[in-house]
Write an enzyme that holds these catalytic residues in place. Sequence first.
Site, PDB file in Angstrom:
ATOM      1  NE  ARG A  55      11.079   3.152  -1.164  1.00 48.81           N
ATOM      2  CZ  ARG A  55      12.388   3.418  -1.016  1.00 48.81           C
ATOM      3  NH1 ARG A  55      12.817   4.021   0.062  1.00 48.81           N
ATOM      4  NH2 ARG A  55      13.254   3.066  -1.941  1.00 48.81           N
ATOM      5  CB  ILE A  64      14.930   7.335  -2.865  1.00 48.67           C
ATOM      6  CG1 ILE A  64      14.255   7.006  -1.522  1.00 48.67           C
ATOM      7  CG2 ILE A  64      14.316   6.474  -3.951  1.00 48.67           C
ATOM      8  CD1 ILE A  64      12.724   7.256  -1.521  1.00 48.67           C
ATOM      9  CB  SER A  65      18.579   4.434   0.597  1.00 54.35           C
ATOM     10  OG  SER A  65      19.520   5.478   0.654  1.00 54.35           O
ATOM     11  CD  GLN A  66      18.023  -2.793  -0.491  1.00 57.92           C
ATOM     12  OE1 GLN A  66      19.209  -2.457  -0.419  1.00 57.92           O
ATOM     13  NE2 GLN A  66      17.637  -4.034  -0.443  1.00 57.92           N
TER      14      GLN A  66
END
Length: 218
Positions: A43, A69-71
């Site tokens: 990530r 960018i999402s959790q």
Amino acid sequence: MAGFLQQQADQFEPMRQRMVKTQIMNRGISNPAVLDAMRKVPRHLFVPKEYQDEAYNDYPLPIGYGQTISQPYIVAYMTEVIRPGSRMKALEIGTGSGYQAAILAEIVDKVYTIEIVPELAKESEERLKKLGYKNVVCKYGDGYQGWKEYAPFDLIIVTAAAETIPQPLIDQLAEDGRLVIPVGKPSAVQELQLVVKKKSKTEIKRLTFVRFVPFKRL
Ligand code: SAH
């Protein structure tokens, strides 16, 4: 993965394993394929350099152009809820960093992904290529219309909040296909909804509340 990237990934390995345990497993995600993908995808290589140290933290991060960018947990949750399988074909609307596409690519056979910000479309395509993801096809454009050429899709993930579910996406969902999408006003909290197509009819399930960047139109 190339040697250089592998080395970089290793440095973050303990943080990534901890993320999966504390943020993902402890909150009830149990699909082994999803957990494996979250353990594997680096990530920190999907976020801007200045945020690398925060890449495995429990919140979304800016990726430029007003996007995020999402959790990690939300990525895992949305991936689990569509029940991905190794022979499936998936469509993602909102490539962003390419992270969700990479997670899907670890699990399913083929991923098609569309991004409306040209710079992000280009960056994420290059990133995914560099990381060796050969089963992801990227495109710049408005995902509202889906991707007719490759339809129908077993799975569709929309990672931007729409006020209503785009009809072309429902049309491009395969029989027994599953679509997950945040629905609601851009400035508010939205509802994550799951659409399941059965005997050509669609069932909608309301899942949980989320906050996503707005679904844009060209
Ligand atoms: N899935 C991404 C999250 C990106 S945030 C990741 O893993 O990093 C949502 C993205 O959707 C943004 O990059 C935004 O530009 C894009 N987007 C918004 N409206 C869109 C549309 N109509 N078609 C395609 N992409 C869209």
